[in-house]
Design an enzyme around this catalytic site. Structure first.
Site, PDB file in Angstrom:
ATOM      1  N   CYS A   1       0.697  -1.105  -0.104  1.00 33.48           N
ATOM      2  CA  CYS A   1       0.124  -0.020  -0.069  1.00 33.48           C
ATOM      3  C   CYS A   1       0.854   1.220  -0.082  1.00 33.48           C
ATOM      4  CB  CYS A   1      -0.943  -0.094   1.301  1.00 33.48           C
ATOM      5  SG  CYS A   1      -2.261   1.082   0.869  1.00 33.48           S
TER       6      CYS A   1
ATOM      7  N   HIS B   1      -3.707  -5.705   0.899  1.00 33.35           N
ATOM      8  CA  HIS B   1      -3.027  -5.894   2.334  1.00 33.35           C
ATOM      9  C   HIS B   1      -2.803  -7.395   2.607  1.00 33.35           C
ATOM     10  CE1 HIS B   1      -2.507  -1.660   3.842  1.00 33.35           C
ATOM     11  NE2 HIS B   1      -3.492  -1.499   2.983  1.00 33.35           N
TER      12      HIS B   1
ATOM     13  N   GLU C   1      -0.926  -8.697   4.881  1.00 30.52           N
ATOM     14  CA  GLU C   1      -0.911  -8.847   6.620  1.00 30.52           C
ATOM     15  C   GLU C   1      -2.178  -8.679   7.264  1.00 30.52           C
ATOM     16  OE1 GLU C   1      -0.740  -5.963   4.645  1.00 30.52           O
ATOM     17  OE2 GLU C   1      -0.957  -4.346   6.097  1.00 30.52           O
TER      18      GLU C   1
END
Ligand SMILES: [Mg+2]
Lengths: 231, 627
Positions: free
Chosen positions: A90, A198, A200
Site C-alpha cells: 500500500c 494488504h 498482512e
C-alpha cells in the site's frame, strides 16, 4: 545459521499497518525488527524488508514522496541492489515507486474516494520470490484500503512489464481505475514487489481471508534464503 | 474505564461535534474524531476503534463531506472505524449531528498505578503550535443557536491535522507506557483553560502563557489561553522525568514547552512575561460552577393519524429497504479503514462490530445507537430505547453489555419544552440502565441544536461495549435448513416508526416499554448467540426489515409463517430478535429462553431465494448491498 528468519519493518511517522505486519510475519515464523525511518542502516542479519501501509508524513506533498527521501531508504536501496527481498504494501508500494525502485506511479482512485473492502486478485506469475507458494491463475481474497491505489504507467511500459513477468497480481474487477487492473508489480530483478492489497490483514482466518499468508510466508522463506546466501 | 479481566481494561467515550460540522462538515467531522481520540489517549489508553453517529437532512453533499472528514482523520491516524449509524431526517437539515465514539485498551495496572500529584510538578504542553484558529469555538458555536449568518462563523471551526494527531497518539502512548508522565489532559473545547482547570481544582496551577509555542504573531494572552488549535495535549511531569519526556517528543518531532507548574494555591493563575493577567479559584470552573434548574413544559404528540393507502407487505418492504434510513451503509463504511489493528473479527453492518482481544479468543462487541423520531413523540421512551438498542446490538453479537457512554443532543434548554425533553430522556435512560444493571461510564452533552428557532429531535445517542467470550462463535449468517426463531414480547406500535414516517405522518404515542421484559431479552440474546448461526434484532423498519437484512447478509431466503399485519411486521419499540440455528440446537435455546423468562417461538425455516414473498435479488437491489 540458526533461529527464525529476520524481517525488518520500516516505521515512518504515519505508518499504520506496521504492527499488523509485525504480528502477521511473527505468526508466520519470522523475527521482526521495527526500524525507525531516521536510521541509516538496517539491523545486521536481516533477510527481508517490508515497507508497511499507512500515511507516511501524512501524505503531504504527494503520497510516498517524503518517505522515499528518509535516511533509511538509502539502506533499503542498497539492500535491494544486493538482491534482498523488499515488499512494499500500500503506502509502501507508493514509497517504492517514488524511490524509483519500482516502475509506475500510484494515482488517486478513479472514484476519488478511499476504498476499504475485500477484493479478488489473480496470481499472474508464480515465478517470483513472493508467489512461490501460489500457482499461476490462483485467485486470492485480500482486503484493500487506500485512497491512492490506481497504478499507472504508459502502455508501452505495461506491455514490457507483462512480457517480463513483472506484473504479479491483477484485480479481477476494476477496483480503483488501476491500469490493466494491476494490483502488484516487481522490479526487473524480481526481488522488490509493491502490492496495493494488504496480505498482512489476511493471515488470521478469524479476520476474514487467510490468503495473504501465502505471500508473506513466501517472503519469510525468501528472507531465510537471502540471509543464508549472504551470511 | 472498565476492567476486562486478563489484565486488560477498556476506556470509551462518545462526544458530539455538531455545530462545527453544521458550519463546515469536513473539518467539523474530522476534528470531532481527533478530539475523541485524544480524550481516550489522555486516559492512558491506545485507541483501537471509532464509531460515528451521523444525522443529516438527506444523503447530500454536506453528508458526504462529513463522511470524508471522518475518513480523512480516522484512516490517517490508523484507528479503524467499525460502526455507528446514519440517520436522515428533515429535523437535522440545518443542524446535523456528528457524534464520534472512541474505544481504547490499556493494561489494568495503569489504572491503579499511584500518580504523583502536588506542587512542584511541571506542566508540559506538547503537540501542535497554538494559533488563533478555533478561538471561542465552544462558545461561539456550541453554545448558541445557529442562524443564517452561520457561514461567518467558519473561522471558529478548528482545522485538523491527522498526521500530527497520529504522532501525538504514538508519543502519548509511549510516554504513558514508559511511566514517564503522571497524567495527561487533552486540549479540547476552551483549550489550555479547560485542560488545566480540572488539574488546578485540587492543587492550583500557574501557567506562563508567553511560553506557549505560537504559530502566529501578536496573540493576546487571553487568545493563547482559550485557543482551540488542534493536536495539543498537556502532561503533568515530575521535574526529574522532563529530559526523558522531551527526548520522546523530539523523536516524534512534536513541539513542546514547560508552560507552568502545579502549586498549592487552589488557583488557576495565568501570567504573561511575569505579570499576572488572570486568576480564578479553580473550583469555580469545575465542581462549584454555577448550576440552575431548567424550566419544563411537556410537549404532547399529535394524536396518531391513521395510515391510508398503505402498500401491500412486499411493496412496503421493498420501499423501506430502499429508503435512505434503511438502505445499506456499505458505501459509507467502504470509505473507512475498518481493519487496521488486526482485531476486526466482525466488520460493520449487522448490529455490532466485534474486535478480538488478541492473543485471547475473547472480544469486544461495539455499537452506537440513538433515537430521534420516537424521542420527539415521547422522550422518555426515546431515551430508554437508545440504551436498550445499544445493549441489544452488542448482545446480538454475543457480547455481555459491560458499560455504556452517552451523548445528549438537544435543542435550546432555556425553552421549557426542550428542558422537559431533556429531563424525560435522561430519566428513560437512567431507568433502562438500572433494569439492565449496566452503568453509563462517560458522556457528553450538546445543546442549542437549533437554527432560526427550529430545534432538532431530542436525540439521545448511546454507545455500548460488550464482552464476547469466544469470537469464533460470533454469529455470521443463517444457513440452509436452519430453524428461524423469534424472541421478545414487548408491545409494538407504528408511532414514530420508519413505516409511519414513510407511508403516513409521524404522530401518536409509542407503545409503553416494559423495561424488565427488555432487560431479560438482552440477557437471553448474549447467552444464546454462541449457539446460533444468526442473531439480529429488529430496529428501524421492524421485524420485516430485520428478516430481510438477515437473508441478505446470509445470501439465502427463508420460509416463514408470520401474521401479515403492519404493526406485527413493521412495528417498533418492543424489543424483538431473529435467531437461527441448527434443528438439534433448538431445544437448548428453548431451555435458555425459558430460564431467562423470554418468549421464544418458531417462525419457520431457512431456504429458498425469497423472503416474505419477495425475491432476494429484488431485496438486494432495493437495499443496495453486495452479496
Ligand atoms: Mg440492531
Amino acid at each position: 545459521m540458526t533461529g527464525r528468519p529476520r524481517v525488518a519493518i520500516v516505521v515512518f511517522p504515519g505508518s499504520n499497518d506496521d504492527r499488523d505486519a509485525a504480528w502477521a510475519l511473527g505468526a508466520l515464523g519470522a523475527d521482526v525488527d521495527l526500524v525507525w525511518h531516521a536510521e541509516y542502516e538496517l539491523p545486521e542479519g536481516v533477510g527481508a524488508v517490508v515497507l508497511p501501509g499507512g500515511f507516511s508524513y501524512g501524505d503531504y506533498l504527494r503520497v510516498g514522496a517524503l518517505a522515499s527521501l528518509a535516511p533509511i531508504m538509502g539502506a533499503v536501496r542498497r539492500f535491494a541492489d544486493a538482491g534482498g527481498p523488499v515488499l512494499g504494501i500500500c503506502n509502501g508500494f507508493q514509497i517504492l515507486c517514488e524511490a524509483r525502485l519500482l516502475p509506475g506511479v500510484l494515482r488517486p482512485n478513479r472514484q476519488l474516494e478511499f476504498v476499504c473492502r475485500d477484493v479478488v486478485v489473480r496470481v499472474e506469475t508464480a515465478q517470483t520470490l513472493f508467489t512461490r507458494r501460489c500457482v499461476e491463475g490462483q485467485e486470492l481474497v485480500l482486503p484493500v484500503k487506500h485512497g491512492d491505489g490506481a497504478w499507472y504507467a504508459d502502455e508501452g511500459t505495461l506491455m514490457q512489464l507483462a512480457a517480463r513477468g513483472q506484473i504479479v497480481f491483477r484485480y479481477t474487477e476494476d477496483v480503483n481505475g488501476s491500469l490493466g487492473n494491476v494490483a502488484g508489480v516487481t522490479n526487473e530483478a524480481g526481488n522488490v514487489m509493491g502490492l496495493m492489497p494488504h496480505p498482512e490483514h489476511a493471515v488470521d482466518p478469524l479476520l476474514g481471508s487467510a490468503d495473504g499468508g501465502l505471500i508473506l510466508a513466501a517472503l519469510v522463506d525468501a528472507a531465510a534464503a537471502h540471509a543464508l546466501a549472504t551470511a | 474505564m472498565l476492567d476486562l479481566g486478563d489484565g486488560l481494561a477498556v476506556a470509551f467515550k462518545v462526544e458530539s461535534h455538531n455545530h462545527p460540522s453544521a458550519v463546515e462538515p469536513f473539518q467539523g467531522a474530522a476534528t470531532g474524531v481527533g478530539g475523541i481520540l485524544r480524550d481516550i489517549v489522555s486516559m492512558g489508553a491506545r485507541p483501537v476503534a471509532l464509531l460515528d453517529g451521523l444525522r443529516f437532512g438527506e444523503p447530500d453533499w454536506h453528508f458526504s463531506r462529513a463522511v470524508g472528514g471522518i475518513g480523512h482523520y480516522g484512516n490517517c491516524v490508523g484507528v479503524p472505524t467499525v460502526g455507528g449509524e446514519t440517520v436522515f431526517d428533515e429535523a437535522y437539515r440545518d443542524n446535523c449531528l456528528v457524534n464520534a465514539m472512541c474505544v481504547g485498551l490499556l493494561p489494568v495496572e495503569r489504572l491503579t498505578r499511584a500518580k504523583a500529584t502536588g506542587s512542584g510538578l511541571s506542566v508540559l504542553l506538547y503537540g501542535a503550535t497554538t494559533g488563533r484558529d478555533g478561538i471561542g469555538g465552544a462558545s461561539v458555536l456550541a453554545s448558541q443557536e445557529l442562524g443564517d449568518e452561520s457561514a461567518e462563523k467558519r473561522p471558529s471551526v478548528q482545522i485538523g491535522d491527522p498526521f500530527t494527531g497520529k504522532k501525538l497518539i504514538e508519543a502519548s502512548v509511549e510516554l504513558v507506557s514508559a511511566g514517564l508522565v503522571e497524567s495527561l489532559q487533552d486540549c479540547g473545547a476552551a483549550g489550555i483553560a479547560s485542560a488545566l482547570s480540572e488539574m488546578a481544582a485540587d492543587y492550583g496551577i500557574d501557567v506562563h502563557l508567553d511560553r506557549v509555542p505560537l504559530r502566529e504573531e501578536g496573540m493576546e494572552p487571553w487568545e493563547v489561553m482559550i485557543s482551540e488549535s488542534q493536536e495539543r495535549m498537556v502532561a503533568i511531569v515530575r521535574p526529574q522525568m522532563l529530559e526523558a519526556v522531551e527526548a520522546v517528543l523530539d523523536r516524534w518531532e512534536l513541539h513542546h514547552a514547560v508552560i507552568g507548574e502545579v502549586t498549592s494555591t487552589g488557583e488557576l493563575r495565568a501570567t504573561w512575561h511575569g505579570e499576572v493577567v488572570g486568576a480564578i479559584p479553580a473550583r469555580l470552573l469545575t465542581d462549584e460552577c454555577p448550576r440552575y434548574e431548567v424550566a419544563q413544559r411537556p410537549r404532547l404528540p399529535r394524536p396518531e393519524r391513521e395510515i391510508v393507502d398503505a402498500p401491500a407487505t412486499a411493496e412496503a418492504l421493498l420501499a423501506l429497504l430502499a429508503s435512505p434510513g434503511v438502505r445499506s451503509r456499505e458505501p459509507v463504511y467502504r470509505r473507512y479503514d475498518q481493519l487496521v489493528g488486526s482485531r476486526t473479527v466482525r466488520r460493520p453492518g449487522l448490529d455490532a462490530a466485534v474486535l478480538r482481544l488478541r492473543p485471547s479468543m475473547r472480544g469486544l462487541a461495539l455499537s452506537l445507537d440513538g433515537q430521534g423520531r420516537i424521542a420527539r413523540l415521547d422522550p422518555f421512551t426515546g431515551g430508554a430505547l437508545a440504551v436498550l438498542e445499544a445493549a441489544r446490538n452488542v448482545a446480538c453479537a454475543g457480547g455481555e453489555p459491560l458499560g455504556l457512554t452517552d451523548c445528549l443532543n438537544f435543542g435550546n434548554p432555556e425553552k421549557p419544552e426542550v428542558g422537559w425533553e431533556l429531563a424525560e430522556a435522561i430519566e428513560g435512560m437512567a431507568q433502562a440502565c438500572e433494569a439492565l444493571g449496566v452503568p453509563i461510564v462517560s458522556g457528553n452533552v450538546s445543546l442549542y441544536n437549533e437554527t432560526n428557532g427550529r430545534a432538532i429531535h431530542p436525540t439521545p445517542v448511546v454507545g455500548a461495549v460488550g464482552l464476547v467470550q469466544d469470537v469464533r462463535l460470533v454469529p455470521k449468517g443463517w444457513r440452509e435448513g436452519d430453524v428461524v426463531l423469534l424472541a421478545g414480547a414487548g408491545a409494538l406500535s407504528l408511532a414514530g416508526s420508519e413505516y409511519q414516517a414513510r407511508f403516513g405522518e409521524v404522530s401518536g404515542r409509542p407503545a409503553p416499554l416494559d423495561l424488565e421484559v427488555e432487560a431479560r431479552l438482552v440477557s437471553f440474546l448474549w447467552r444464546a448467540a454462541p449457539l446460533c448461526s444468526l442473531v439480529h434484532d429488529a430496529s428501524e423498519g421492524g421485524l420485516a426489515v430485520a428478516l430481510a437484512e438477515s437473508a441478505l447478509v446470509s445470501d439465502v431466503g427463508a420460509r416463514l409463517e408470520l401474521l401479515d399485519e403492519p404493526v406485527e411486521l413493521f412495528g417498533e419499540v418492543g424489543g424483538r430478535a431473529v435467531l437461527a440455528c441448527r434443528a438439534e440446537v433448538v431445544a437448548d435455546l428453548e431451555r435458555l429462553a425459558h430460564e431467562s423468562g423470554v418468549p421464544l417461538r418458531r417462525a419457520g425455516e431457512v431456504g429458498g431465494d425469497t423472503l416474505l414473498g419477495v425475491e432476494l435479488r429484488e431485496l438486494r437491489t432495493a437495499h443496495g448491498s453486495e452479496s
